[in-house]
Motif scaffolding. Structure first.
Motif, PDB file in Angstrom:
ATOM      1  N   MET A   1       0.826  -1.212   0.000  1.00  0.00           N
ATOM      2  CA  MET A   1       0.000   0.000   0.000  1.00  0.00           C
ATOM      3  C   MET A   1       0.855   1.254   0.000  1.00  0.00           C
ATOM      4  SD  MET A   1      -3.111  -0.685   2.601  1.00  0.00           S
ATOM      5  CE  MET A   1      -2.108  -1.652   3.691  1.00  0.00           C
ATOM      6  N   LEU A   2       0.540   2.162  -0.887  1.00  0.00           N
ATOM      7  CA  LEU A   2       1.282   3.415  -0.989  1.00  0.00           C
ATOM      8  C   LEU A   2       2.796   3.155  -0.924  1.00  0.00           C
ATOM      9  CD1 LEU A   2      -0.890   5.779   1.264  1.00  0.00           C
ATOM     10  CD2 LEU A   2      -1.032   5.482  -1.181  1.00  0.00           C
ATOM     11  N   ASP A   3       3.280   2.308  -1.819  1.00  0.00           N
ATOM     12  CA  ASP A   3       4.682   1.904  -1.750  1.00  0.00           C
ATOM     13  C   ASP A   3       5.641   2.923  -2.351  1.00  0.00           C
ATOM     14  OD1 ASP A   3       4.356  -0.661  -0.500  1.00  0.00           O
ATOM     15  OD2 ASP A   3       3.327  -1.237  -2.341  1.00  0.00           O
ATOM     16  N   SER A   4       5.492   3.157  -3.645  1.00  0.00           N
ATOM     17  CA  SER A   4       6.473   4.059  -4.254  1.00  0.00           C
ATOM     18  C   SER A   4       5.778   5.357  -4.637  1.00  0.00           C
ATOM     19  CB  SER A   4       7.093   3.407  -5.482  1.00  0.00           C
ATOM     20  OG  SER A   4       6.090   3.167  -6.434  1.00  0.00           O
ATOM     21  N   ILE A   5       6.426   6.419  -4.318  1.00  0.00           N
ATOM     22  CA  ILE A   5       5.819   7.738  -4.546  1.00  0.00           C
ATOM     23  C   ILE A   5       6.554   8.444  -5.684  1.00  0.00           C
ATOM     24  CG2 ILE A   5       7.256   8.804  -2.726  1.00  0.00           C
ATOM     25  CD1 ILE A   5       4.806  10.632  -2.124  1.00  0.00           C
ATOM     26  N   TYR A   6       5.800   9.115  -6.547  1.00  0.00           N
ATOM     27  CA  TYR A   6       6.397   9.945  -7.594  1.00  0.00           C
ATOM     28  C   TYR A   6       6.515  11.363  -7.042  1.00  0.00           C
ATOM     29  CZ  TYR A   6       7.062  12.382 -12.005  1.00  0.00           C
ATOM     30  OH  TYR A   6       7.572  13.175 -13.009  1.00  0.00           O
ATOM     31  N   SER A   7       7.708  11.794  -6.793  1.00  0.00           N
ATOM     32  CA  SER A   7       7.898  13.123  -6.204  1.00  0.00           C
ATOM     33  C   SER A   7       9.256  13.692  -6.608  1.00  0.00           C
ATOM     34  CB  SER A   7       7.797  13.013  -4.673  1.00  0.00           C
ATOM     35  OG  SER A   7       8.214  14.212  -4.079  1.00  0.00           O
ATOM     36  N   PRO A   8       9.368  14.143  -7.869  1.00  0.00           N
ATOM     37  CA  PRO A   8      10.668  14.636  -8.333  1.00  0.00           C
ATOM     38  C   PRO A   8      11.057  15.965  -7.681  1.00  0.00           C
ATOM     39  CG  PRO A   8       8.972  15.017  -9.988  1.00  0.00           C
ATOM     40  CD  PRO A   8       8.325  14.236  -8.896  1.00  0.00           C
ATOM     41  N   VAL A   9      12.359  16.232  -7.703  1.00  0.00           N
ATOM     42  CA  VAL A   9      12.860  17.538  -7.270  1.00  0.00           C
ATOM     43  C   VAL A   9      13.103  18.369  -8.524  1.00  0.00           C
ATOM     44  CG1 VAL A   9      14.824  18.740  -6.252  1.00  0.00           C
ATOM     45  CG2 VAL A   9      13.905  16.690  -5.140  1.00  0.00           C
ATOM     46  N   GLU A  29       5.934  16.991  -4.276  1.00  0.00           N
ATOM     47  CA  GLU A  29       5.052  16.018  -3.628  1.00  0.00           C
ATOM     48  C   GLU A  29       3.618  16.172  -4.150  1.00  0.00           C
ATOM     49  OE1 GLU A  29       5.740  14.028  -0.310  1.00  0.00           O
ATOM     50  OE2 GLU A  29       7.636  13.946  -1.382  1.00  0.00           O
ATOM     51  N   ASP A  30       3.351  17.337  -4.736  1.00  0.00           N
ATOM     52  CA  ASP A  30       2.004  17.573  -5.281  1.00  0.00           C
ATOM     53  C   ASP A  30       1.704  16.667  -6.466  1.00  0.00           C
ATOM     54  OD1 ASP A  30       4.085  19.182  -6.571  1.00  0.00           O
ATOM     55  OD2 ASP A  30       2.464  20.108  -7.743  1.00  0.00           O
ATOM     56  N   LEU A  31       2.757  16.095  -7.066  1.00  0.00           N
ATOM     57  CA  LEU A  31       2.543  15.242  -8.236  1.00  0.00           C
ATOM     58  C   LEU A  31       2.311  13.777  -7.867  1.00  0.00           C
ATOM     59  CD1 LEU A  31       5.298  16.709 -10.609  1.00  0.00           C
ATOM     60  CD2 LEU A  31       2.884  17.329 -10.452  1.00  0.00           C
ATOM     61  N   SER A  32       2.337  13.471  -6.589  1.00  0.00           N
ATOM     62  CA  SER A  32       2.290  12.058  -6.185  1.00  0.00           C
ATOM     63  C   SER A  32       0.992  11.376  -6.620  1.00  0.00           C
ATOM     64  CB  SER A  32       2.459  11.932  -4.672  1.00  0.00           C
ATOM     65  OG  SER A  32       1.393  12.577  -3.993  1.00  0.00           O
ATOM     66  N   HIS A  33      -0.116  12.062  -6.457  1.00  0.00           N
ATOM     67  CA  HIS A  33      -1.422  11.474  -6.774  1.00  0.00           C
ATOM     68  C   HIS A  33      -2.433  12.624  -6.814  1.00  0.00           C
ATOM     69  CE1 HIS A  33      -5.153   9.182  -6.264  1.00  0.00           C
ATOM     70  NE2 HIS A  33      -4.470   8.105  -6.596  1.00  0.00           N
ATOM     71  N   ASN A 268      21.342  26.547  -1.167  1.00  0.00           N
ATOM     72  CA  ASN A 268      20.375  25.727  -1.881  1.00  0.00           C
ATOM     73  C   ASN A 268      19.138  25.571  -1.004  1.00  0.00           C
ATOM     74  OD1 ASN A 268      22.153  25.482  -3.937  1.00  0.00           O
ATOM     75  ND2 ASN A 268      22.543  23.289  -3.673  1.00  0.00           N
ATOM     76  N   ILE A 269      18.032  26.086  -1.520  1.00  0.00           N
ATOM     77  CA  ILE A 269      16.794  26.133  -0.742  1.00  0.00           C
ATOM     78  C   ILE A 269      15.806  25.133  -1.342  1.00  0.00           C
ATOM     79  CG2 ILE A 269      14.835  27.611  -0.095  1.00  0.00           C
ATOM     80  CD1 ILE A 269      16.798  30.003  -0.535  1.00  0.00           C
ATOM     81  N   MET A 270      15.210  24.325  -0.493  1.00  0.00           N
ATOM     82  CA  MET A 270      14.212  23.352  -0.966  1.00  0.00           C
ATOM     83  C   MET A 270      12.851  23.700  -0.365  1.00  0.00           C
ATOM     84  SD  MET A 270      14.024  20.185  -2.593  1.00  0.00           S
ATOM     85  CE  MET A 270      15.639  19.469  -2.347  1.00  0.00           C
ATOM     86  N   ALA A 271      11.833  23.761  -1.238  1.00  0.00           N
ATOM     87  CA  ALA A 271      10.465  24.002  -0.772  1.00  0.00           C
ATOM     88  C   ALA A 271       9.651  22.739  -1.007  1.00  0.00           C
ATOM     89  CB  ALA A 271       9.852  25.165  -1.541  1.00  0.00           C
ATOM     90  N   LEU A 272       8.946  22.320   0.008  1.00  0.00           N
ATOM     91  CA  LEU A 272       8.117  21.126  -0.115  1.00  0.00           C
ATOM     92  C   LEU A 272       6.736  21.549  -0.612  1.00  0.00           C
ATOM     93  CD1 LEU A 272       8.822  18.213   0.742  1.00  0.00           C
ATOM     94  CD2 LEU A 272       7.646  18.660   2.900  1.00  0.00           C
ATOM     95  N   HIS A 273       6.350  21.067  -1.796  1.00  0.00           N
ATOM     96  CA  HIS A 273       5.019  21.406  -2.336  1.00  0.00           C
ATOM     97  C   HIS A 273       4.092  20.216  -2.093  1.00  0.00           C
ATOM     98  CE1 HIS A 273       1.722  22.673  -4.638  1.00  0.00           C
ATOM     99  NE2 HIS A 273       2.334  23.239  -5.656  1.00  0.00           N
ATOM    100  N   ASN A 274       3.157  20.393  -1.174  1.00  0.00           N
ATOM    101  CA  ASN A 274       2.296  19.274  -0.782  1.00  0.00           C
ATOM    102  C   ASN A 274       0.960  19.237  -1.509  1.00  0.00           C
ATOM    103  OD1 ASN A 274       3.763  17.674   1.143  1.00  0.00           O
ATOM    104  ND2 ASN A 274       3.785  19.503   2.424  1.00  0.00           N
ATOM    105  N   GLY A 275       0.844  20.009  -2.568  1.00  0.00           N
ATOM    106  CA  GLY A 275      -0.390  19.938  -3.360  1.00  0.00           C
ATOM    107  C   GLY A 275      -1.482  20.816  -2.772  1.00  0.00           C
ATOM    108  N   GLY A 276      -2.651  20.213  -2.563  1.00  0.00           N
ATOM    109  CA  GLY A 276      -3.767  20.984  -2.019  1.00  0.00           C
ATOM    110  C   GLY A 276      -4.480  21.817  -3.065  1.00  0.00           C
ATOM    111  N   LEU A 277      -4.218  21.528  -4.346  1.00  0.00           N
ATOM    112  CA  LEU A 277      -4.779  22.396  -5.388  1.00  0.00           C
ATOM    113  C   LEU A 277      -6.279  22.234  -5.551  1.00  0.00           C
ATOM    114  CD1 LEU A 277      -1.810  21.979  -7.808  1.00  0.00           C
ATOM    115  CD2 LEU A 277      -2.473  24.055  -6.617  1.00  0.00           C
ATOM    116  N   LEU A 278      -6.797  21.035  -5.350  1.00  0.00           N
ATOM    117  CA  LEU A 278      -8.239  20.833  -5.525  1.00  0.00           C
ATOM    118  C   LEU A 278      -9.025  21.632  -4.496  1.00  0.00           C
ATOM    119  CD1 LEU A 278      -8.385  17.018  -6.258  1.00  0.00           C
ATOM    120  CD2 LEU A 278      -8.754  18.905  -7.854  1.00  0.00           C
ATOM    121  N   GLY A 279      -8.473  21.706  -3.280  1.00  0.00           N
ATOM    122  CA  GLY A 279      -9.165  22.422  -2.213  1.00  0.00           C
ATOM    123  C   GLY A 279      -9.390  23.891  -2.528  1.00  0.00           C
TER     124      GLY A 279
END
Ligand SMILES: *Cc1c(COP(=O)(O)O)cnc(C)c1O
Length: 285
Positions: A1-9, A29-33, A268-279
């Motif tokens: 269940m929820l094994d491999s995630i698609y989440s490119p940098v 992370e927004d591209l995962s599903h 080098n700055i990393m921003a985590l994009h967790n999606g939430g676009l539908l909301g």
């Protein structure tokens, strides 16, 4: 269940950051599903495994009427053969988020704000017997365990990692990951999207995590013309859409902190994009 995630940098060339000599990377992370997106995917992973191992056939959880978490549980429940129940805060309403929850088979219960605040655990027991209970937002040690795995994907050259903060479960999980991976040279920044949330401030030690309470734009789900302009500018220059509730406020904060020269030089700055676009669909003009 929820094994491999698609989440490119993805490296983003965006003037407010690059003109200060920094490089900006977005962890997509927004591209995962489409429905189990970002941190909701991460937070559900170990909950679902735990529920399956313990033999549960039903899941119950909580959220507001536009909750990305409710939708994630509804979809993941359908995918992995659980019956799902959602307790929704406030009077009965209908919107696209709740309709999608229903399409995925979730049964919804609306409870008063008072009951939601004070009695939701009791109500959960009453409304769905023998159901596995998942906290609001998936916030728990299991949720943090899933989020901590994000750190394995963050390159050693990254010195600053940013996330938005709602319940704080994501921030807590990232911090756990930093400890587990011994990444003491990675500074973690949390942008609070709820105004003056004292519980969050108490939960995190300022030596470990940098928390900011000045980028919430008036409070949870509050949107100003400036924020809308910002989202438009960022989207039109980078091809990445940010939701108004969480990630737009995080990205605005990153730009502002760079402007204030608060992050040092050539980082080098990393921003985590967790999606939430539908909301946010209902907030678009
Ligand atoms: C739920 C959510 C958050 C907040 O995460 P917490 O773990 O509750 O702090 C941030 N961004 C998006 C897009 C979310 O859906």
């Amino acid at each position: 269940m929820l094994d491999s995630i698609y989440s490119p940098v993805e490296e983003v060339f965006w003037r407010p950051i690059t003109q200060k000599g920094h490089r900006l990377f977005v962890k997509r992370e927004d591209l995962s599903h489409p429905f189990i997106s970002g941190n909701k995917w991460r937070k559900l992973k170990y909950h679902l495994r735990d529920a399956k191992e313990k033999g549960f056939e039903r899941l119950i959880t909580y959220g507001g009427a536009y909750s990305n978490h409710l939708l994630a549980v509804a979809c993941a429940g359908a995918k992995y053969k659980f019956k799902t129940f959602g307790i929704v805060r406030g009077e009965e309403v209908s919107n696209h988020m709740l309709s999608m929850c229903t399409l995925f088979g979730m049964k919804l219960f609306f409870v008063t704000r008072d009951d939601y605040k004070n009695n939701k655990e009791l109500l959960a027991k009453k409304l769905a017997n023998n159901a596995y209970v998942i906290n609001e937002g998936g916030d728990s040690a299991l949720g943090e365990q899933g989020v901590a795995e994000v750190i394995k994907d963050i390159g050693e050259s990254t010195s600053h990692l940013f996330c938005s903060v709602g319940t704080g479960g994501t921030l807590a999980g990232l911090y756990k990951g930093i400890l587990a991976e011994k990444r003491s040279n990675l500074t973690l920044h949390g942008i609070m999207v709820v105004k003056g949330d004292g519980d969050i401030q108490q939960r995190f030690n300022s030596n470990e995590v940098k928390l900011y309470d000045r980028f919430h734009f008036g409070g949870y789900a509050k949107v100003t013309p400036l924020l809308k302009e910002f989202v438009k500018a960022f989207a039109s220059e980078t091809g990445i859409l940010l939701d108004y509730v969480y990630e737009a406020k995080m990205m605005y904060a990153i730009a502002q902190l760079c402007e204030e020269n608060a992050l040092g030089s050539n980082q080098n700055i990393m921003a985590l994009h967790n999606g939430g676009l539908l909301g946010m669909l209902s907030m678009l003009d």
